[in-house]
Design an enzyme around this catalytic site. Structure first.
Site, PDB file in Angstrom:
ATOM      1  N   LYS A 183      30.730  25.006 -34.929  1.00  0.00           N
ATOM      2  CA  LYS A 183      30.010  26.155 -34.347  1.00  0.00           C
ATOM      3  C   LYS A 183      30.852  27.420 -34.489  1.00  0.00           C
ATOM      4  O   LYS A 183      30.320  28.501 -34.759  1.00  0.00           O
ATOM      5  CB  LYS A 183      29.667  25.903 -32.871  1.00  0.00           C
ATOM      6  CG  LYS A 183      28.671  24.810 -32.604  1.00  0.00           C
ATOM      7  CD  LYS A 183      27.307  25.039 -33.229  1.00  0.00           C
ATOM      8  CE  LYS A 183      26.443  26.052 -32.535  1.00  0.00           C
ATOM      9  NZ  LYS A 183      25.078  26.113 -33.130  1.00  0.00           N
ATOM     10  N   TYR A 195      32.228  19.328 -33.478  1.00  0.00           N
ATOM     11  CA  TYR A 195      31.120  20.194 -33.029  1.00  0.00           C
ATOM     12  C   TYR A 195      31.594  21.612 -32.716  1.00  0.00           C
ATOM     13  O   TYR A 195      31.107  22.572 -33.350  1.00  0.00           O
ATOM     14  CB  TYR A 195      30.366  19.546 -31.852  1.00  0.00           C
ATOM     15  CG  TYR A 195      29.301  20.470 -31.299  1.00  0.00           C
ATOM     16  CD1 TYR A 195      28.108  20.688 -32.000  1.00  0.00           C
ATOM     17  CD2 TYR A 195      29.487  21.163 -30.105  1.00  0.00           C
ATOM     18  CE1 TYR A 195      27.133  21.553 -31.512  1.00  0.00           C
ATOM     19  CE2 TYR A 195      28.525  22.029 -29.622  1.00  0.00           C
ATOM     20  CZ  TYR A 195      27.352  22.228 -30.322  1.00  0.00           C
ATOM     21  OH  TYR A 195      26.388  23.099 -29.838  1.00  0.00           O
TER      22      TYR A 195
END
Ligand SMILES: NC(=O)C1=CN([C@@H]2O[C@H](COP(=O)(O)OP(=O)(O)OC[C@H]3O[C@@H](n4cnc5c(N)ncnc54)[C@H](O)[C@@H]3O)[C@@H](O)[C@H]2O)C=CC1
Ligand SMILES: CC(C)CCC[C@@H](C)[C@H]1CC[C@H]2[C@@H]3[C@H](O)CC4=CC(=O)CC[C@]4(C)[C@H]3CC[C@]12C
Length: 369
Positions: free
Chosen positions: A163, A159
């Site tokens: 990002k 994650y």
């Protein structure tokens, strides 16, 4: 405020517009952008609440689509003045594979950028995350940091890695020539942990507390501080950035901004108790009973179980080595960059944000987990 056809001429697209943050951005745009003519809401799963918005003066267009599909994104972007790209796969629990997380967060963002370039859309606002910075794998605290604070941003989890990659793509795209010859202006907003109406993890903690007879058990020392930010203020920042990007392109283009407001610095659990406490839950101190090494052992066991059970079922509890590390590392932001660059002031005071969130948790009461 004038509401004539001449003043309403802008077309906005919000990707992920039916998510927790996206819904607030959509509603905020309708309330606070008087120049809006059409609002396109693009999401994999459209919410039924969109229907009620279709009766107002702004044309609300619901588009069921997937950011990983370049042609769907290009069709949605064509003719939009501004894109607010909030769509993303927010998964730190191992529900989705790393490949899927990259596909949605990185390839999806590439598709949005390319669609802007091909169709001539000039303004792109990206919802990044504090996770792009940290906490890092070494568990270094980030204490009252700002956008320029040096910090070793090293990640392994899909994650934050996705990002970070997506944010970099967005910032690098600033200044690219779009169809028609003008330049693309981009910037990225980095919310810390968002809370407020619609926050799924808060709902989960609330139901867990009810199941445990009105108690939650403290796992993280109260001294570990986190910055949190109210969803209405995050939405407001997105709207302001979108409004100001054209006039302040030279200053704001290619910039990152932490999302902040007046919410107090507290540990993750103590902060949640600001809302869950008034709804009847209490936090039981168990620090002496559950030492950190035991929590880490449980988190590791959870990860192992997740891996073993994967062929049979999805086991994805809140506690895993990554969430434990994030929860157990101080990450606080202290900045005024958004105020200096585009005049941001939180729209909702801490008292308002707290009251609104408590009312929402109270309304969740009794609803199915
Ligand atoms: N929740 C938080 O505390 C924080 C969230 N963020 C970022 O804010 C953004 C929004 O997050 P939340 O609202 O919390 O998550 P969410 O899961 O509630 O919303 C994300 C939305 O994106 C949509 N979506 C997912 N995959 C898609 C795809 N392939 N195509 C089209 N739409 C898709 C989902 O259907 C959902 O409506 C994300 O980019 C996230 O990384 C950043 C910092 C903190
Ligand atoms: C039982 C555990 C010991 C405590 C569990 C709490 C965790 C589930 C949450 C603690 C910190 C949260 C993350 C943080 O707010 C930063 C985030 C930013 C994002 O962009 C996405 C969400 C998140 C990673 C958020 C997720 C839940 C926590 C790990």
């Amino acid at each position: 405020m004038a509401d004539s056809a001449e003043t309403r001429k802008l077309v906005y697209l919000v990707t992920g517009g039916c998510g927790f943050l996206g819904e607030h951005v959509v509603r905020m745009l309708l309330q606070r952008e008087p120049r809006l003519y059409e609002l396109r809401v693009f999401d994999l799963h459209l919410g039924p609440w969109l229907e009620e918005l279709k009766t107002g003066p702004v044309q609300v267009t619901a588009i069921q689509g997937d950011v990983t599909q370049a042609h769907e994104v290009a069709a949605a972007v064509a003719g939009a003045h501004v894109v607010i790209h909030t769509a993303g796969l927010v998964d730190v629990f191992g529900r989705a594979s790393p490949e899927t997380i990259y596909e949605v967060n990185v390839q999806g963002t590439k598709n949005v950028i390319e669609a802007c370039v091909q169709t001539g859309t000039r303004f792109l606002v990206y919802t990044s995350s504090m996770e792009v910075v940290g906490p890092n794998i070494k568990g270094h605290p980030f204490y009252r940091g700002n956008e320029d604070t040096p910090y070793e941003a090293i990640h392994r989890h899909p994650y934050p890695c996705s990002k970070a990659q997506a944010e970099r793509l967005v910032l690098e795209a600033n200044g690219r020539k779009v169809h028609g010859g003008l330049s693309l202006v981009t910037c990225a907003l980095r919310p810390t942990g968002i809370y407020g109406e619609g926050h799924q993890i808060m709902r989960d903690f609330y139901h867990q507390g009810l199941r445990l007879g009105g108690r939650l058990f403290r796992a993280i020392p109260a001294s570990v501080e986190h910055s949190r930010v109210y969803v209405g203020n995050v939405a407001w920042m997105h709207v302001l950035v979108a409004q100001e990007l054209e006039q302040r392109a030279a200053l704001m283009g290619g910039q990152v901004y932490f999302c902040y407001d007046e919410s107090p610095y507290k540990s993750y659990e103590d902060f949640n108790m600001e809302f869950l406490g008034p709804c009847g839950l209490r936090l039981v101190d168990t620090r002496l009973l559950v030492p950190y090494w035991l929590l880490m052992l449980l988190a590791t066991l959870n990860a192992l179980l997740q891996w073993l059970l994967r062929p049979l079922l999805l086991y994805a509890p809140l506690l895993n080595p990554y969430t434990l590390a994030v929860a157990n590392t101080t990450f606080t932001v202290s900045t005024n960059k958004a105020q200096r660059h585009f005049g941001y002031k939180p729209l909702f005071s801490w008292e308002d944000s707290r009251t609104r969130t408590i009312r929402w948790v109270q309304a969740v009461e009794g609803s199915a987990p």
